[in-house]
Design a protein around this motif. Structure first.
Motif, PDB file in Angstrom:
ATOM      1  N   GLU A 255      13.509  18.063   2.996  1.00 22.92           N
ATOM      2  CA  GLU A 255      12.050  17.970   2.988  1.00 22.92           C
ATOM      3  C   GLU A 255      11.434  19.318   3.328  1.00 22.92           C
ATOM      4  OE1 GLU A 255      11.679  13.313   4.531  1.00 22.92           O
ATOM      5  OE2 GLU A 255      11.129  14.981   5.852  1.00 22.92           O
ATOM      6  N   LEU A 256      10.416  19.696   2.585  1.00 25.97           N
ATOM      7  CA  LEU A 256       9.686  20.935   2.834  1.00 25.97           C
ATOM      8  C   LEU A 256       8.293  20.581   3.325  1.00 25.97           C
ATOM      9  CD1 LEU A 256       9.589  24.037   2.637  1.00 25.97           C
ATOM     10  CD2 LEU A 256       8.867  23.780   0.243  1.00 25.97           C
ATOM     11  N   ALA A 257       7.911  21.105   4.482  1.00 25.44           N
ATOM     12  CA  ALA A 257       6.618  20.775   5.085  1.00 25.44           C
ATOM     13  C   ALA A 257       5.473  21.385   4.280  1.00 25.44           C
ATOM     14  CB  ALA A 257       6.574  21.267   6.527  1.00 25.44           C
ATOM     15  N   ALA A 258       4.283  20.847   4.502  1.00 24.63           N
ATOM     16  CA  ALA A 258       3.096  21.342   3.806  1.00 24.63           C
ATOM     17  C   ALA A 258       2.744  22.751   4.280  1.00 24.63           C
ATOM     18  CB  ALA A 258       1.917  20.398   4.047  1.00 24.63           C
ATOM     19  N   ALA A 259       2.167  23.535   3.370  1.00 24.96           N
ATOM     20  CA  ALA A 259       1.701  24.877   3.714  1.00 24.96           C
ATOM     21  C   ALA A 259       0.369  24.764   4.444  1.00 24.96           C
ATOM     22  CB  ALA A 259       1.546  25.721   2.447  1.00 24.96           C
ATOM     23  N   ASP A 260      -0.009  25.809   5.157  1.00 27.08           N
ATOM     24  CA  ASP A 260      -1.236  25.797   5.954  1.00 27.08           C
ATOM     25  C   ASP A 260      -2.458  26.077   5.078  1.00 27.08           C
ATOM     26  OD1 ASP A 260       0.202  25.278   8.257  1.00 27.08           O
ATOM     27  OD2 ASP A 260       0.485  27.399   8.723  1.00 27.08           O
ATOM     28  N   GLY A 261      -2.866  25.058   4.343  1.00 25.14           N
ATOM     29  CA  GLY A 261      -4.107  25.162   3.593  1.00 25.14           C
ATOM     30  C   GLY A 261      -4.081  26.074   2.386  1.00 25.14           C
ATOM     31  N   ARG A 262      -2.942  26.585   1.981  1.00 21.05           N
ATOM     32  CA  ARG A 262      -2.873  27.475   0.839  1.00 21.05           C
ATOM     33  C   ARG A 262      -2.517  26.700  -0.420  1.00 21.05           C
ATOM     34  NH1 ARG A 262      -0.167  33.147   2.623  1.00 21.05           N
ATOM     35  NH2 ARG A 262      -1.026  33.649   0.569  1.00 21.05           N
ATOM     36  N   ARG A 279      35.088  23.153  -1.659  1.00 22.17           N
ATOM     37  CA  ARG A 279      33.942  23.949  -2.103  1.00 22.17           C
ATOM     38  C   ARG A 279      33.713  23.799  -3.601  1.00 22.17           C
ATOM     39  NH1 ARG A 279      34.673  29.590   1.405  1.00 22.17           N
ATOM     40  NH2 ARG A 279      35.142  28.577   3.386  1.00 22.17           N
ATOM     41  N   GLY A 280      34.063  22.613  -4.105  1.00 23.67           N
ATOM     42  CA  GLY A 280      33.784  22.300  -5.498  1.00 23.67           C
ATOM     43  C   GLY A 280      32.402  21.707  -5.635  1.00 23.67           C
ATOM     44  N   PHE A 281      31.683  22.112  -6.672  1.00 27.58           N
ATOM     45  CA  PHE A 281      30.325  21.622  -6.890  1.00 27.58           C
ATOM     46  C   PHE A 281      30.343  20.117  -7.149  1.00 27.58           C
ATOM     47  CE2 PHE A 281      26.914  20.455  -9.824  1.00 27.58           C
ATOM     48  CZ  PHE A 281      25.795  20.960  -9.191  1.00 27.58           C
ATOM     49  N   VAL A 282      29.455  19.396  -6.451  1.00 27.67           N
ATOM     50  CA  VAL A 282      29.311  17.954  -6.646  1.00 27.67           C
ATOM     51  C   VAL A 282      28.008  17.657  -7.386  1.00 27.67           C
ATOM     52  CG1 VAL A 282      29.159  15.688  -5.545  1.00 27.67           C
ATOM     53  CG2 VAL A 282      30.640  17.455  -4.566  1.00 27.67           C
ATOM     54  N   ASP A 283      26.880  18.049  -6.819  1.00 24.22           N
ATOM     55  CA  ASP A 283      25.584  17.751  -7.429  1.00 24.22           C
ATOM     56  C   ASP A 283      24.513  18.606  -6.768  1.00 24.22           C
ATOM     57  OD1 ASP A 283      23.812  16.562  -9.161  1.00 24.22           O
ATOM     58  OD2 ASP A 283      24.187  14.520  -8.493  1.00 24.22           O
ATOM     59  N   ASP A 284      23.369  18.702  -7.434  1.00 23.15           N
ATOM     60  CA  ASP A 284      22.236  19.380  -6.821  1.00 23.15           C
ATOM     61  C   ASP A 284      20.944  18.742  -7.283  1.00 23.15           C
ATOM     62  OD1 ASP A 284      22.016  20.252  -9.420  1.00 23.15           O
ATOM     63  OD2 ASP A 284      22.017  22.384  -8.962  1.00 23.15           O
ATOM     64  N   VAL A 285      19.864  19.062  -6.583  1.00 27.05           N
ATOM     65  CA  VAL A 285      18.547  18.516  -6.891  1.00 27.05           C
ATOM     66  C   VAL A 285      17.519  19.530  -6.424  1.00 27.05           C
ATOM     67  CG1 VAL A 285      18.338  17.288  -4.682  1.00 27.05           C
ATOM     68  CG2 VAL A 285      17.111  16.438  -6.693  1.00 27.05           C
ATOM     69  N   SER A 286      16.363  19.536  -7.067  1.00 25.46           N
ATOM     70  CA  SER A 286      15.318  20.479  -6.671  1.00 25.46           C
ATOM     71  C   SER A 286      13.968  19.783  -6.681  1.00 25.46           C
ATOM     72  CB  SER A 286      15.292  21.691  -7.602  1.00 25.46           C
ATOM     73  OG  SER A 286      14.956  21.300  -8.926  1.00 25.46           O
ATOM     74  N   ALA A 287      12.984  20.419  -6.051  1.00 25.05           N
ATOM     75  CA  ALA A 287      11.625  19.888  -5.999  1.00 25.05           C
ATOM     76  C   ALA A 287      10.639  21.022  -6.222  1.00 25.05           C
ATOM     77  CB  ALA A 287      11.358  19.209  -4.657  1.00 25.05           C
ATOM     78  N   ASN A 288       9.577  20.738  -6.962  1.00 20.50           N
ATOM     79  CA  ASN A 288       8.486  21.687  -7.132  1.00 20.50           C
ATOM     80  C   ASN A 288       7.600  21.648  -5.882  1.00 20.50           C
ATOM     81  OD1 ASN A 288       9.519  22.083  -9.724  1.00 20.50           O
ATOM     82  ND2 ASN A 288       8.195  20.489 -10.589  1.00 20.50           N
ATOM     83  N   TYR A 289       6.735  22.635  -5.718  1.00 21.51           N
ATOM     84  CA  TYR A 289       5.939  22.712  -4.490  1.00 21.51           C
ATOM     85  C   TYR A 289       4.517  23.151  -4.813  1.00 21.51           C
ATOM     86  CZ  TYR A 289       4.957  23.846   0.452  1.00 21.51           C
ATOM     87  OH  TYR A 289       4.457  23.892   1.730  1.00 21.51           O
ATOM     88  N   ALA A 290       3.538  22.355  -4.310  1.00 18.16           N
ATOM     89  CA  ALA A 290       2.125  22.673  -4.506  1.00 18.16           C
ATOM     90  C   ALA A 290       1.397  22.783  -3.172  1.00 18.16           C
ATOM     91  CB  ALA A 290       1.468  21.606  -5.381  1.00 18.16           C
ATOM     92  N   GLY A 291       2.149  23.071  -2.123  1.00 20.34           N
ATOM     93  CA  GLY A 291       1.552  23.207  -0.798  1.00 20.34           C
ATOM     94  C   GLY A 291       1.545  21.928   0.004  1.00 20.34           C
ATOM     95  N   GLU A 293       3.661  18.357   1.357  1.00 22.80           N
ATOM     96  CA  GLU A 293       5.037  18.024   1.715  1.00 22.80           C
ATOM     97  C   GLU A 293       5.787  17.512   0.498  1.00 22.80           C
ATOM     98  OE1 GLU A 293       7.139  14.544   4.245  1.00 22.80           O
ATOM     99  OE2 GLU A 293       5.830  15.858   5.437  1.00 22.80           O
ATOM    100  N   GLU A 294       6.992  18.042   0.266  1.00 24.69           N
ATOM    101  CA  GLU A 294       7.816  17.636  -0.860  1.00 24.69           C
ATOM    102  C   GLU A 294       9.230  17.358  -0.372  1.00 24.69           C
ATOM    103  OE1 GLU A 294       6.992  16.935  -3.821  1.00 24.69           O
ATOM    104  OE2 GLU A 294       5.004  17.828  -4.081  1.00 24.69           O
ATOM    105  N   SER A 295       9.952  16.548  -1.133  1.00 23.61           N
ATOM    106  CA  SER A 295      11.335  16.249  -0.770  1.00 23.61           C
ATOM    107  C   SER A 295      12.224  16.270  -2.006  1.00 23.61           C
ATOM    108  CB  SER A 295      11.436  14.887  -0.073  1.00 23.61           C
ATOM    109  OG  SER A 295      11.061  13.848  -0.957  1.00 23.61           O
ATOM    110  N   ALA A 296      13.502  16.536  -1.789  1.00 26.52           N
ATOM    111  CA  ALA A 296      14.517  16.538  -2.843  1.00 26.52           C
ATOM    112  C   ALA A 296      15.702  15.733  -2.323  1.00 26.52           C
ATOM    113  CB  ALA A 296      14.927  17.958  -3.191  1.00 26.52           C
TER     114      ALA A 296
END
Length: 436
Positions: A255-262, A279-291, A293-296
């Motif tokens: 989880e990525l916290a919200a930005a301070d009003g930006r 150390r073999g790759f299993v999976d990955d996920v990503s999230a876009n961010y608009a300031g 709170e977002e989660s992946a």
């Protein structure tokens, strides 16, 4: 036959972390500041060869440090018997802040003496177009459907870059990790495991407990079920490891916290990647961010089982070992363009479900010899200090296994424990400040 020693170490480690959790964290240690990849301190330096002839020999149970040019494949060799599976993971680490493209990445191929492929894996930066460590792995597996890779002899390991512009940028740092898995005492049927619970789990709840991540696989910080928090700057990467036993079902959310009003928008701002104990790759996920709170969250994964290797999808086949699974959190460098330099608060929510299963009966020892062990000490470190988890641990009742959260410390006085805390904290602070 080291169980008693491990139990004592686990209890001591639990008390130490409970004490250190109450200590203030210096600003220089609190954020995942972009920096060079953290190689294993004892890594052996090795130079890749431009051709199979003269390639340096790699040995199972060893970590190596090398480099990967932008325009030439490099070769290493393996001397293998006719019974042991061997895996080679290659971690490419571009310089922080360097430019990479979505299709750029790393490829690892293992070939027999005749140049025929035994395995091939390619991993790219993808939508998270931000320079960060990425890893791909190759394998020589003893399998009925790969008869040419069953014989003893020399094998060629080829590591190369993909999607790199012709204008050949700087070399990337490269870490090689070689492990072996012995044959089973009694062969098992090559069948995919029975159906498993593939419903999306509810993330672990609770307020995150401060837990700074490491700068590489070797320095990955142990966590268990619960919620963990850290500060991270754009371009920074945090490494954590979660012990998962046979039958354990791991799930994780970043989880990525919200930005301070930006305001603004960054594609692929936050990424969460899972690697197995080899150390073999299993999976990955990503999230876009608009300031905001977002989660992946990682897609549902099967319980750890030896038979997963016979499954079709790579992400399921990679869940074939017990041991420490690695969770790697990265914040894209582009976030700074819209939202400032940070640091930003990030939370890692870890959950373990499933039921404990018996370990497969190997005919020998893996290399390294503790590769497929979910260390009790690591489990205690996670269970004691993390925020509450909604899921249970393998063999638990859905609220965590009390055997993995024991606080009693036998034979260690409070004063001794506190002195140990201060000593450990001082050493860690000096090392990390030195890296910065």
């Amino acid at each position: 036959m080291r169980h008693a020693g491990r139990a004592r170490s686990a209890a001591a480690g639990a008390l130490l972390l409970c004490a250190t959790a109450a200590l203030p964290v210096p600003d220089a240690l609190a954020a995942g500041t972009p920096g060079p990849y953290g190689f294993a301190p004892a890594a052996t330096s090795v130079t890749g060869s431009p051709a199979p002839a003269g390639a340096k020999r790699l040995t199972a149970g060893t970590t190596y440090r090398s480099s990967l040019p932008g325009d030439t494949a490099v070769h290493y060799s393996l001397a293998l018997d006719a019974t042991t599976d061997t895996y080679v993971s290659a971690t490419a680490a571009p310089a922080p802040g360097s430019t990479v493209s979505a299709g750029e990445g790393i490829k690892v191929t293992v070939r027999d003496a005749a140049g025929r492929s035994c395995s091939l894996d390619t991993e790219t930066f993808g939508v998270v177009r931000s320079a960060r460590p990425i890893a791909a792995w190759g394998a020589r597996e003893i399998s009925a459907d790969r008869p040419r890779c069953k014989t003893a002899g020399l094998y060629d390991v080829v590591v190369e870059r993909v999607g790199t512009p012709v204008s050949a940028p700087d070399d990337w740092d490269l870490e090689l990790y070689v492990v072996s898995e012995p044959a089973l005492r009694e062969p098992v049927a090559a069948e995919v495991p029975e159906a498993w619970n593939s419903r999306t789990p509810v993330p672990a709840s609770g307020e995150p407990v401060a837990r700074e991540g490491g700068s590489g696989f070797a320095s990955a910080v142990p966590v268990g079920p619960g919620a963990w928090g850290a500060g991270i700057e754009p371009g920074g990467t945090l490494f954590y490891k979660v012990p998962v036993g046979w039958g354990g079902q791991l799930s994780a959310t970043a989880e990525l916290a919200a930005a301070d009003g930006r305001g603004g928008y960054t594609t692929g701002a936050l990424s969460l990647t899972l690697y197995n104990p080899a150390r073999g790759f299993v999976d990955d996920v990503s999230a876009n961010y608009a300031g905001r709170e977002e989660s992946a969250a990682l897609p549902p994964l099967p319980p750890v089982a030896y038979e997963n290797r016979y499954a079709g999808p790579d992400r399921i086949a990679a869940m074939r070992f017990a041991g420490s699974y690695y969770l790697v959190v990265h914040l894209a460098s582009e976030v700074a363009d819209k939202f400032g330099e940070g640091p930003f608060d990030v939370a890692l929510r870890v959950r373990l479900d499933g039921s404990e299963k018996a370990a497969p009966e190997y005919a020998g020892q893996p290399r390294p010899d503790d590769l497929f062990e979910a260390e009790p000490a690591d489990l205690d470190l996670g269970g004691v200090t993390g925020g509450p988890a909604t899921g249970g641990t393998p063999g638990g009742d859905g609220h965590g296994d009390t055997a993995m959260t024991v606080l009693a410390v036998s034979g260690i006085g409070t004063g001794t424990a506190l002195l140990a805390v201060l000593a450990v904290w001082r050493v860690v602070a000096r090392r990390r400040l030195g890296r910065s």
